[in-house]
Design a protein around this motif. Structure first.
Motif, PDB file in Angstrom:
ATOM      1  N   LEU A 168      -1.080  -8.093  -1.422  1.00 35.93           N
ATOM      2  CA  LEU A 168      -2.489  -7.978  -1.057  1.00 35.93           C
ATOM      3  C   LEU A 168      -3.368  -8.823  -1.971  1.00 35.93           C
ATOM      4  O   LEU A 168      -4.370  -9.388  -1.524  1.00 35.93           O
ATOM      5  CB  LEU A 168      -2.922  -6.507  -1.084  1.00 35.93           C
ATOM      6  N   VAL A 224       3.308  -4.451  -1.498  1.00 35.23           N
ATOM      7  CA  VAL A 224       1.953  -4.446  -0.956  1.00 35.23           C
ATOM      8  C   VAL A 224       0.956  -4.752  -2.074  1.00 35.23           C
ATOM      9  O   VAL A 224       0.030  -5.547  -1.888  1.00 35.23           O
ATOM     10  CB  VAL A 224       1.620  -3.094  -0.282  1.00 35.23           C
ATOM     11  N   SER A 271      -5.570 -11.513  -0.045  1.00 34.09           N
ATOM     12  CA  SER A 271      -7.024 -11.397  -0.126  1.00 34.09           C
ATOM     13  C   SER A 271      -7.661 -12.411  -1.063  1.00 34.09           C
ATOM     14  O   SER A 271      -8.865 -12.586  -1.064  1.00 34.09           O
ATOM     15  CB  SER A 271      -7.404  -9.994  -0.598  1.00 34.09           C
ATOM     16  N   LYS A 301      -8.225   0.149  -0.870  1.00 36.24           N
ATOM     17  CA  LYS A 301      -6.871  -0.079  -1.338  1.00 36.24           C
ATOM     18  C   LYS A 301      -6.882   0.140  -2.841  1.00 36.24           C
ATOM     19  O   LYS A 301      -7.426  -0.660  -3.582  1.00 36.24           O
ATOM     20  CB  LYS A 301      -6.414  -1.512  -1.039  1.00 36.24           C
TER      21      LYS A 301
END
Length: 173
Positions: free
Chosen positions: A45, A41, A49, A6
């Protein structure tokens, strides 16, 4: 399962480029997501995470870590055991060629040919009543170029029966 990086790849930041270079050097099967193209996103994220920076490497949906962790795993030799390997192109081509008893590699697919030669061969195949599958070479440049060398046939479409090359449009006609 595939590793997913990512990150934003080019030209900034350099950390993503380093991550991609390491994964490529180790023949890891991975895909990327540009976090700069989706701010929701990108921010979500980080929270999901609990990892505040990019790039982030996930394998089978689990966060492995950022560049520093990947470098440590590479140095210890663990990276090769954690990450899935990319299938060798020749093995991938053999698998695709044998995906169905009759495989047609073309520009487009059964429903929509994307060039005149592919349209002609689809019409011929449909008129025979033979069941066949297609692979759109425009969707995968590695297959598009690799199959030319593998088959020693420089143009498309290419028709395979039981894993053997029959030929292109002229031969099929």
């Amino acid at each position: 399962s595939r590793a997913v990086v990512k990150s934003h790849l080019i030209p900034f930041p350099g950390f993503s480029k380093q991550m991609v270079e390491i994964l490529s050097k180790h023949s890891v099967a991975f895909s990327t997501f540009d976090v700069f193209c989706d701010e929701e996103v990108r921010q979500g994220l980080k929270t999901f995470s609990n990892w505040p920076t990019y790039p982030q490497l996930y394998v089978a949906g689990e966060l492995i870590g950022g560049l520093d962790i990947i470098k440590e795993l590479e140095a210890s030799g663990e990276l090769d055991t954690i990450c899935p390997k990319a299938q060798k192109l020749e093995d991938r081509l053999k698998s695709l060629i044998n995906k169905a008893p009759v495989m047609l590699f073309m520009k487009g697919n059964k429903q929509m040919a994307k060039c005149g030669f592919s349209k002609q061969i689809i019409e011929i195949m449909n008129n025979t009543g033979v069941e066949y599958e297609t692979f759109d070479i425009l969707e995968d440049e590695e297959v598009r170029q690799g199959l030319k060398s593998f088959s020693n046939w420089p143009t498309y479409p290419q028709l395979y029966v039981k894993g053997d090359l029959v030929g292109g449009l002229d031969i099929v006609k």
